[in-house]
Design a protein around this motif. Structure first.
Motif, PDB file in Angstrom:
ATOM      1  N   ALA A 145      68.989  54.565  -2.952  1.00 61.53           N
ATOM      2  CA  ALA A 145      69.104  54.857  -1.259  1.00 61.53           C
ATOM      3  C   ALA A 145      67.769  55.166  -0.917  1.00 61.53           C
ATOM      4  CB  ALA A 145      70.083  55.901  -1.292  1.00 61.53           C
ATOM      5  N   VAL A 146      67.611  55.098   0.261  1.00 62.50           N
ATOM      6  CA  VAL A 146      66.226  55.503   1.104  1.00 62.50           C
ATOM      7  C   VAL A 146      66.525  56.120   2.620  1.00 62.50           C
ATOM      8  CG1 VAL A 146      64.084  54.595   2.000  1.00 62.50           C
ATOM      9  CG2 VAL A 146      65.149  53.305   0.159  1.00 62.50           C
ATOM     10  N   CYS A 147      65.501  57.126   2.610  1.00 56.96           N
ATOM     11  CA  CYS A 147      65.932  57.972   3.647  1.00 56.96           C
ATOM     12  C   CYS A 147      64.603  58.234   4.276  1.00 56.96           C
ATOM     13  CB  CYS A 147      66.257  59.357   3.383  1.00 56.96           C
ATOM     14  SG  CYS A 147      68.090  59.431   2.608  1.00 56.96           S
ATOM     15  N   SER A 148      64.373  58.053   5.754  1.00 57.68           N
ATOM     16  CA  SER A 148      63.369  58.237   6.283  1.00 57.68           C
ATOM     17  C   SER A 148      63.413  59.158   7.384  1.00 57.68           C
ATOM     18  CB  SER A 148      62.662  57.029   6.992  1.00 57.68           C
ATOM     19  OG  SER A 148      62.349  55.962   5.793  1.00 57.68           O
ATOM     20  N   THR A 149      62.263  60.027   8.010  1.00 56.95           N
ATOM     21  CA  THR A 149      62.194  60.827   9.164  1.00 56.95           C
ATOM     22  C   THR A 149      61.041  60.835   9.627  1.00 56.95           C
ATOM     23  OG1 THR A 149      62.802  63.087   9.882  1.00 56.95           O
ATOM     24  CG2 THR A 149      62.140  62.998   7.645  1.00 56.95           C
ATOM     25  N   GLY A 150      60.931  61.046  11.115  1.00 58.09           N
ATOM     26  CA  GLY A 150      59.739  61.288  11.702  1.00 58.09           C
ATOM     27  C   GLY A 150      59.658  60.331  13.109  1.00 58.09           C
ATOM     28  N   LEU A 151      58.665  59.784  13.472  1.00 54.57           N
ATOM     29  CA  LEU A 151      58.652  59.279  14.885  1.00 54.57           C
ATOM     30  C   LEU A 151      59.402  57.747  15.015  1.00 54.57           C
ATOM     31  CD1 LEU A 151      57.474  59.233  17.842  1.00 54.57           C
ATOM     32  CD2 LEU A 151      55.357  57.924  16.914  1.00 54.57           C
ATOM     33  N   ILE A 152      60.080  57.546  15.895  1.00 58.50           N
ATOM     34  CA  ILE A 152      60.910  56.340  15.976  1.00 58.50           C
ATOM     35  C   ILE A 152      60.009  55.171  16.476  1.00 58.50           C
ATOM     36  CG2 ILE A 152      62.716  55.079  17.240  1.00 58.50           C
ATOM     37  CD1 ILE A 152      64.025  57.796  17.494  1.00 58.50           C
ATOM     38  N   GLY A 153      60.096  54.001  15.960  1.00 58.30           N
ATOM     39  CA  GLY A 153      59.493  52.850  16.338  1.00 58.30           C
ATOM     40  C   GLY A 153      57.975  52.482  16.014  1.00 58.30           C
ATOM     41  N   VAL A 154      57.762  53.241  14.915  1.00 54.08           N
ATOM     42  CA  VAL A 154      56.380  52.915  14.254  1.00 54.08           C
ATOM     43  C   VAL A 154      56.638  52.358  12.683  1.00 54.08           C
ATOM     44  CG1 VAL A 154      54.522  53.963  13.585  1.00 54.08           C
ATOM     45  CG2 VAL A 154      55.447  54.842  15.625  1.00 54.08           C
ATOM     46  N   LEU A 155      55.824  51.348  12.340  1.00 55.95           N
ATOM     47  CA  LEU A 155      56.183  50.817  11.051  1.00 55.95           C
ATOM     48  C   LEU A 155      55.557  51.931  10.053  1.00 55.95           C
ATOM     49  CD1 LEU A 155      55.307  47.190  11.699  1.00 55.95           C
ATOM     50  CD2 LEU A 155      57.426  47.995  10.706  1.00 55.95           C
ATOM     51  N   LEU A 156      55.865  52.080   8.964  1.00 51.08           N
ATOM     52  CA  LEU A 156      55.565  53.147   7.901  1.00 51.08           C
ATOM     53  C   LEU A 156      54.322  52.220   7.142  1.00 51.08           C
ATOM     54  CD1 LEU A 156      58.814  54.031   6.123  1.00 51.08           C
ATOM     55  CD2 LEU A 156      57.304  55.335   7.370  1.00 51.08           C
ATOM     56  N   PRO A 157      53.389  53.117   6.628  1.00 51.61           N
ATOM     57  CA  PRO A 157      52.117  52.487   5.997  1.00 51.61           C
ATOM     58  C   PRO A 157      52.470  52.243   4.569  1.00 51.61           C
ATOM     59  CG  PRO A 157      52.151  55.089   6.173  1.00 51.61           C
ATOM     60  CD  PRO A 157      53.223  54.389   6.726  1.00 51.61           C
ATOM     61  N   MET A 158      53.034  50.834   4.448  1.00 47.21           N
ATOM     62  CA  MET A 158      53.603  50.676   2.978  1.00 47.21           C
ATOM     63  C   MET A 158      52.394  50.558   2.040  1.00 47.21           C
ATOM     64  SD  MET A 158      56.525  50.397   3.639  1.00 47.21           S
ATOM     65  CE  MET A 158      57.357  49.650   2.100  1.00 47.21           C
ATOM     66  N   ASP A 159      51.065  50.474   2.328  1.00 48.43           N
ATOM     67  CA  ASP A 159      50.168  50.572   1.468  1.00 48.43           C
ATOM     68  C   ASP A 159      49.951  52.114   0.763  1.00 48.43           C
ATOM     69  OD1 ASP A 159      49.472  51.483   4.112  1.00 48.43           O
ATOM     70  OD2 ASP A 159      47.160  51.128   3.593  1.00 48.43           O
ATOM     71  N   LYS A 160      50.489  53.181   1.606  1.00 49.49           N
ATOM     72  CA  LYS A 160      50.269  54.278   0.879  1.00 49.49           C
ATOM     73  C   LYS A 160      51.732  54.667   0.395  1.00 49.49           C
ATOM     74  CE  LYS A 160      46.906  55.794   4.108  1.00 49.49           C
ATOM     75  NZ  LYS A 160      46.523  56.158   5.720  1.00 49.49           N
ATOM     76  N   LEU A 161      52.874  54.162   1.235  1.00 56.27           N
ATOM     77  CA  LEU A 161      54.078  54.707   0.412  1.00 56.27           C
ATOM     78  C   LEU A 161      54.491  54.082  -0.770  1.00 56.27           C
ATOM     79  CD1 LEU A 161      57.495  54.688   2.947  1.00 56.27           C
ATOM     80  CD2 LEU A 161      57.431  54.476   0.434  1.00 56.27           C
ATOM     81  N   LEU A 162      54.205  52.660  -1.058  1.00 56.88           N
ATOM     82  CA  LEU A 162      54.588  52.159  -2.400  1.00 56.88           C
ATOM     83  C   LEU A 162      53.662  52.912  -3.675  1.00 56.88           C
ATOM     84  CD1 LEU A 162      55.065  48.365  -1.565  1.00 56.88           C
ATOM     85  CD2 LEU A 162      56.768  50.388  -1.606  1.00 56.88           C
ATOM     86  N   PRO A 163      52.433  52.956  -3.583  1.00 59.03           N
ATOM     87  CA  PRO A 163      51.906  53.756  -4.550  1.00 59.03           C
ATOM     88  C   PRO A 163      52.200  55.093  -4.604  1.00 59.03           C
ATOM     89  CG  PRO A 163      50.182  52.712  -3.089  1.00 59.03           C
ATOM     90  CD  PRO A 163      51.703  52.547  -2.439  1.00 59.03           C
ATOM     91  N   GLY A 164      52.709  55.718  -3.396  1.00 65.33           N
ATOM     92  CA  GLY A 164      53.209  57.065  -3.561  1.00 65.33           C
ATOM     93  C   GLY A 164      54.517  57.142  -4.283  1.00 65.33           C
ATOM     94  N   VAL A 165      55.278  56.074  -4.196  1.00 64.64           N
ATOM     95  CA  VAL A 165      56.664  56.049  -5.051  1.00 64.64           C
ATOM     96  C   VAL A 165      56.231  56.261  -6.764  1.00 64.64           C
ATOM     97  CG1 VAL A 165      58.674  54.735  -5.693  1.00 64.64           C
ATOM     98  CG2 VAL A 165      57.934  54.924  -3.252  1.00 64.64           C
ATOM     99  N   GLU A 166      55.231  55.218  -6.791  1.00 64.20           N
ATOM    100  CA  GLU A 166      54.787  55.484  -8.461  1.00 64.20           C
ATOM    101  C   GLU A 166      54.254  56.744  -8.886  1.00 64.20           C
ATOM    102  OE1 GLU A 166      52.360  52.202 -10.111  1.00 64.20           O
ATOM    103  OE2 GLU A 166      53.047  50.899  -8.446  1.00 64.20           O
ATOM    104  N   THR A 167      53.383  57.412  -8.035  1.00 67.55           N
ATOM    105  CA  THR A 167      52.923  58.625  -8.508  1.00 67.55           C
ATOM    106  C   THR A 167      54.058  59.827  -8.407  1.00 67.55           C
ATOM    107  OG1 THR A 167      51.136  58.172  -6.841  1.00 67.55           O
ATOM    108  CG2 THR A 167      51.339  60.669  -7.378  1.00 67.55           C
ATOM    109  N   ALA A 168      55.023  59.648  -7.421  1.00 64.30           N
ATOM    110  CA  ALA A 168      56.176  60.584  -7.498  1.00 64.30           C
ATOM    111  C   ALA A 168      56.838  60.234  -8.774  1.00 64.30           C
ATOM    112  CB  ALA A 168      56.867  60.237  -6.087  1.00 64.30           C
TER     113      ALA A 168
END
Lengths: 383, 383
Positions: free
Chosen positions: B105-128
């Motif tokens: 499952a995936v959950c997101s929160t923050g400003l509406i109408g903006v794409l997420l910075p996937m170049d940061k998010l995907l490496p973040g998943v590995e780090t987490a």
């Protein structure tokens, strides 16, 4: 010119001492005839103030000779004593004017849950009656102000006949009528059923679509009185349009003077499957506190528009929604549209267009931004 | 202890760089089994964020192995690209955890109408994933904060089994769920249909009755994951009550941390003909901006309570309504009751009781006052 712009009307506005600060607080409007036809529209709140309950009865006859209006107290939630006070007010006006009490409408505005000082109000009716004048319209408009910073009047003159009016209203502007007292007058010669039809048609698309803070009053009243003094009977469509224009103008004045507002927001819903859908979506956008704060901050936060649309039952597909703010289509097909930095929000009026892409019906709702000043005005003292 | 209080769960919270300010913004919660049953409740907003659309699909199987949560962007109103990004996030977590993407499952929160910075998010998943720990619950709770000033966790431990949880939410708290992301975990050994029943029963009377500002989010998600690790299957009623307690506690924490609030307002409706009536009246009172301003000003303005009740379709007679504020019955039988000066409003919690005198049903809605700080937080920057 207000309510005395039309021939066959006199008015007065005085300080009766209902308000502690000595400002004008009592208005009287009298129809001198020959006709005394009238129509009224009242709050749809189920908790109705005593003067609303009384005036609803008065209007059943379709005949109104005079209207007594006071600021400084709403006479709402005041029980049987409150109703007796309204009745006594009508009786007093009837007595000094030589008319029947059942032809005297009463309107009150101010704090809920407090009895009116009848020892000041009743003598005030006598004083006002003594000052009745064909030029008293403006004084009457001033006497009904509460937190209004300016008095509101409007006049439309046609070929030999006139519609004039006055309004008060600043907070608690909402659906099923914006909170307010409004008296409209005309010297056209018309029956009360025609007045009723024209008034309901006008309020439906004007006052009823002014939604400053989503709160519905216990005292909203809009009255339309016809003296027949011009001895002209206009075509219905022409008359209805004149009434609509006066209501629209007064509604705009209410929005521009809403408590604490720094932006006037025009929410235009287009592409709706039905007019009801358009109104539902417009109200939902107009009542979204987060959006109203964003507009205050001059932030074209269209995501908050979409989240408001999403709470409605209107026909639409999320990925077909379009939103323009001040002419820039910041949201296209439910996603990011033109660059939001292009939106110029420096001016007082803000224009939001929400396109549901589901039909061809439209509706426009007017509202304001939500500001720290609004919070201050409504928390610093009882009103 | 948060989501790792229950056995069979690991969690992590890191700063992936999604937020410009470098604060933690990515959380990962993993169910290490042996069971991976799950249930979910989502926003009823028709404009749903990409992660909501994705997670609704995930929950159809009743099986969840992991939850990826990010703050710093809602990924709502982001079109097909936004959905692809959510999918890619689930794929990445599945890959590093050795599970199927359809169990993430995936959950997101923050400003509406903006794409997420996937170049940061995907490496973040590995780090987490590399930092997953049985003690990681608190870090995960911290990483999902947006304008929250504190992180929110709650734990109930019973005879051999535990329910734990974390929540975020500060603005846009409203109906059909307060805006928020919530992950609940338990080591009890239960099927997903039991989880679903208990979760829906709990949210109906807790999160769904927390109404801070009447605005409904595009991203609300509440998930309940069961690992079965305790090897205990509690009675349904006992389990449901534990889930309700954790939800109630987290809901209270959301209200206490609502944006700009200075008062927590408990609106208790009693004497209602039906529970639906009680909820409708409670929401109407809780959403009345004028009343919320009055409470901010420590003004027991009961007239605004009555005017809010009057807008509902609930069964009541206006002249039988009673209202107490902090124990003082300031309104009796629709009119003036005890002396309002007796009401002590100096403390943060304010308790309004509205008695409809129409039956015996009740409901309680929690809300906040409306303050200049709320306006500031929601106008000074995009959120």
């Amino acid at each position: 010119m207000s309510v005395t712009a039309a021939k066959g009307f006199t008015a007065a506005g005085i300080a009766a001492g209902i308000k502690d600060n000595g400002n004008p607080d009592l208005a009287l409007v009298v129809n001198t005839g020959p006709r005394r036809a009238a129509a009224g529209v009242f709050t749809s709140n189920r908790v109705k103030a005593a003067p609303v309950l009384w005036s609803e009865q008065v209007l059943k006859s379709g005949q109104v000779s005079a209207v007594v209006l006071n600021s400084g107290g709403a006479n709402a939630c005041t029980g049987p004593k409150g109703f007796q006070d309204t009745h006594a007010t009508a009786e007093k006006a009837a007595e000094v004017l030589g008319r029947g009490a059942i032809e005297v409408a009463v309107c009150s505005t101010g704090l809920i849950g407090v009895l009116l000082p009848m020892d000041k109000l009743l003598p005030g009716v006598e004083t006002a009656a003594a000052q009745l004048s064909e030029h008293g319209g403006e004084k009457a408009a001033i006497a009904i102000k509460t937190t209004d910073t300016v008095h509101k009047t409007s006049v439309v003159t046609k070929d030999g006949w006139t519609v004039g009016g006055m309004a008060k209203g600043a907070g608690m502007l909402a659906p099923g009528l914006a909170t307010m007292l409004v008296v409209l007058t005309t010297d056209a010669d018309l029956e009360n059923d025609v007045l009723d039809k024209a008034l309901r048609a006008a309020t439906r698309t004007t006052f009823d679509r002014v939604d400053s803070d989503g709160c519905m009053s216990t005292n909203d009243t809009v009255l339309l009185l016809a003296s027949g003094s011009a001895e002209v009977t206009p075509e219905y469509e022409e008359f209805a349009e004149a009434v609509r224009q006066v209501c629209d103008d007064l509604g705009q004045q209410l929005i521009r003077d809403a408590e604490g507002a720094s932006k006037d927001i025009k929410v235009e819903v287009v592409g709706a499957a039905t007019e009801d859908d358009a109104v539902e979506v417009g109200r939902s956008i107009a009542r979204n506190n987060l959006l109203k704060c964003a507009i205050h901050g001059e932030d074209p936060n269209w995501g908050r528009v979409l989240s408001a649309i999403g709470t409605t039952s209107a026909a639409f597909e999320p990925d077909r929604l379009n939103v323009a703010i001040n002419g820039v289509w910041v949201c296209k097909n439910g996603g990011v549209g033109e660059d939001r930095d292009k939106v110029d929000m420096r001016y007082r009026e803000v224009h939001i267009v929400a396109d549901l892409a589901a039909g061809s019906e439209t509706a426009t709702i007017w509202t304001n931004d939500l500001t720290a000043d609004y919070v201050h005005e409504n928390s610093a003292y009882s009103s």
